[in-house]
Scaffold this active site. Structure first.
Site, short mmCIF file in Angstrom:
data_model
loop_
_atom_site.label_atom_id
_atom_site.label_comp_id
_atom_site.label_asym_id
_atom_site.label_seq_id
_atom_site.Cartn_x
_atom_site.Cartn_y
_atom_site.Cartn_z
CG ASP A 153 10.16 -21.08 -4.76
OD1 ASP A 153 11.12 -21.13 -3.99
OD2 ASP A 153 9.78 -20.03 -5.31
CG ASP A 159 15.15 -21.44 -4.03
OD1 ASP A 159 14.09 -22.07 -4.07
OD2 ASP A 159 15.22 -20.20 -4.05
CG HIS A 163 13.52 -20.28 0.26
ND1 HIS A 163 12.16 -20.22 0.22
CD2 HIS A 163 13.92 -20.38 -1.03
CE1 HIS A 163 11.74 -20.27 -1.04
NE2 HIS A 163 12.79 -20.38 -1.82
CD GLU A 199 14.34 -16.88 -1.67
OE1 GLU A 199 14.96 -16.69 -2.71
OE2 GLU A 199 13.09 -17.07 -1.65
CD GLU A 200 9.82 -17.29 -2.36
OE1 GLU A 200 10.09 -16.37 -3.15
OE2 GLU A 200 9.74 -18.49 -2.71
CG HIS A 208 6.46 -17.10 -6.25
ND1 HIS A 208 7.22 -16.07 -6.74
CD2 HIS A 208 7.32 -17.89 -5.57
CE1 HIS A 208 8.49 -16.23 -6.38
NE2 HIS A 208 8.56 -17.35 -5.68
N1 BES Z 1 13.19 -19.96 -5.97
C1 BES Z 1 13.09 -18.61 -6.41
C2 BES Z 1 14.25 -18.21 -7.31
C3 BES Z 1 14.25 -18.74 -8.71
C4 BES Z 1 13.08 -18.77 -9.46
C5 BES Z 1 15.45 -19.10 -9.30
C6 BES Z 1 13.13 -19.22 -10.77
C7 BES Z 1 15.49 -19.53 -10.60
C8 BES Z 1 14.32 -19.59 -11.34
C9 BES Z 1 13.09 -17.67 -5.20
O1 BES Z 1 12.41 -18.20 -4.10
C10 BES Z 1 12.42 -16.38 -5.61
O2 BES Z 1 11.27 -16.35 -5.90
N2 BES Z 1 13.21 -15.31 -5.69
C11 BES Z 1 12.70 -14.02 -6.08
C12 BES Z 1 13.61 -12.98 -5.51
C13 BES Z 1 13.44 -12.78 -4.04
C14 BES Z 1 14.54 -11.95 -3.47
C15 BES Z 1 12.11 -12.14 -3.75
C16 BES Z 1 12.66 -13.96 -7.59
O3 BES Z 1 13.04 -14.92 -8.24
O4 BES Z 1 12.22 -12.99 -8.14
ZN ZN Z 2 12.64 -20.17 -3.85
#
Ligand code: BES
Ligand code: ZN
Length: 417
Positions: A246, A308, A226, A280-281, A385
């Site tokens: 990220d 990712d 993403h 994606e976020e 984040h």
């Molecule tokens: N890169 C993260 C996902 C992630 C974080 C995978 C830590 C493994 C470990 C992704 O960009 C993210 O923040 N996803 C959100 C969900 C999204 C649908 C808002 C999350 O992890 O809560």
């Molecule tokens: Zn991510």
């Protein structure tokens, strides 16, 4: 990872859980989402009036030996403004992803969660692949050509953008920057094209580079990550959200894989596509729109790889294959690719929960997807984040992300031939 680093992540998340409870008065857009049970319980604790309208039990794989656990998935209607806080609270309290998927309507949300269950119960239809590994003569020189310094450069330039949020002018620029960088790599190749996939509900476009297959052009091998970033607690036009890990890291690994693949002059039999997903976020929105489009057009997809977060080496192993909402057969293939082409690396498994990244958008529609990740779940970058998700906080190196570039090029060439 030091204690200090972990504390930094927890504090941001704690601040935003307060926001979740306090935000009932905010009036953002009301959205239908699906989410895992852990996230649902936290949401209900802060917003007791929210009620699940559909629940399904989804079997998810644990480890590589075929053992499964059940994950309950819900459909709820929420205020858009709660979502970042919810995601942060799940990370902090449950040490899981707070993943959710945004749907267009209640009907499509219900249909989607029934589909997830079906997908998890039956192995996905594989368009053409036998998962044989027999392209050593092609792949080995490409793997050897991957340069850490070029991966570093891409992470550095993408994270220098103020933020890559899906609604800001910077987020729009980030998409255009990636499209331009990929188009430059494709210069002089009539079989390679770059397009931007427009999303009607927000300005940031997804980027798609296509290498037209020479023999089976209708079968697609897809590698994605993403392009957007987010600042927990709320992102606005001038928020600083560098998203170096990220997911500038994933885009940088993909870009380097693309560079060595194109530089080799190789013409794959199947079509290979590189995708940088928007939004994606905020609920896997860009990848959901693209995967839905592929399904609506009955496009054949041989396999999908999601990158990712590839550059923070928090675990003791090099690569972790996430087993939930991914294809067991394709994951086995990816593990064998690593053993064949990257024998010096160690590979393990973990899980990240419902809808943690864009692989879920493809998996949910029946396409085989894999998600190789930088660390085990408990040791991922603690800076994501936040304004501290910088290259400096991944040690000013890109050697870790370069391993994923090598794995990606092996995946592309072996699966496309
Ligand atoms: N890169 C993260 C996902 C992630 C974080 C995978 C830590 C493994 C470990 C992704 O960009 C993210 O923040 N996803 C959100 C969900 C999204 C649908 C808002 C999350 O992890 O809560
Ligand atoms: Zn991510």
């Amino acid at each position: 990872m030091t204690r200090l680093k972990r504390a930094a992540w927890r504090c941001t998340a704690a601040a935003s859980l307060l926001a979740l409870g306090a935000s009932a008065s905010l009036a953002g857009e009301r959205l239908w989402i699906s989410l895992g049970d852990d996230a649902y319980r936290l949401l209900r604790a802060a917003q007791p009036q929210v009620v699940s309208v559909t629940e399904v039990e989804v079997p998810v794989r644990v480890g590589r030996l075929g053992a499964t656990a059940q994950e309950r998935v819900h459909v709820v209607r929420v205020d858009e403004d709660w979502l970042p806080a919810l995601s942060d609270a799940v990370h902090r309290d449950l040490h899981r992803c707070g993943g959710f998927i945004v749907h267009d309507s209640l009907g499509s949300a219900r249909e989607a969660v029934q589909q997830v269950r079906q997908r998890a119960l039956q192995p996905e239809a594989v368009a053409g692949s036998t998962y044989l590994i027999n392209q050593q003569a092609l792949v080995q020189p490409m793997v050897a050509a991957v340069q850490d310094s070029l991966v570093l450069q891409t992470i550095d330039s993408l994270s220098a953008i103020q933020n890559r949020y899906y609604t800001t002018s910077h987020g729009v620029n980030a998409s255009n920057t990636i499209a331009a960088q990929w188009a430059a790599l494709a210069a002089g190749r009539s079989d390679v094209s770059v397009s931007q996939f427009s999303h009607p509900s927000w300005p940031q476009k997804s980027v798609i580079l296509t290498i037209q297959g020479a023999e089976k052009p209708k079968q697609h091998v897809i590698l994605g990550g993403h392009l957007d970033s987010i600042l927990s607690g709320g992102t606005t036009e001038n928020s600083r959200a560098p998203g170096a890990d990220d997911d500038a890291s994933g885009i940088a690994s993909l870009t380097e894989a693309l560079r060595v693949l194109l530089a080799s002059g190789h013409r794959p039999k199947r079509t290979i596509q590189f995708m940088a997903y928007a939004a994606e976020e905020v609920g896997l929105r860009g990848s959901s729109a693209i995967a839905a489009d592929y399904l609506a057009k009955s496009r054949k997809v041989t396999g999908v790889l999601q990158l990712d977060m590839t550059n923070y080496k928090g675990g003791t192993k090099d690569i972790y294959l996430y087993t939930d909402y991914t294809s067991a057969a394709q994951n086995d293939f990816v593990a064998r690719l690593a053993a064949t082409y990257l024998p010096e690396l160690t590979v393990s498994t973990d899980r990240c929960g419902y809808a943690c990244s864009d692989h879920a958008s493809w998996f949910n529609r029946g396409y085989p997807a894999s998600f190789p990740f930088e660390s085990d779940f408990n040791h991922h970058s603690p800076f994501i984040h936040t304004s501290n998700d910088t290259l400096a906080n991944s040690g000013n190196q890109a050697a870790h992300a370069a391993k994923f570039a090598k794995l990606a090029v092996a995946f592309a060439v072996e699966l496309a031939n």
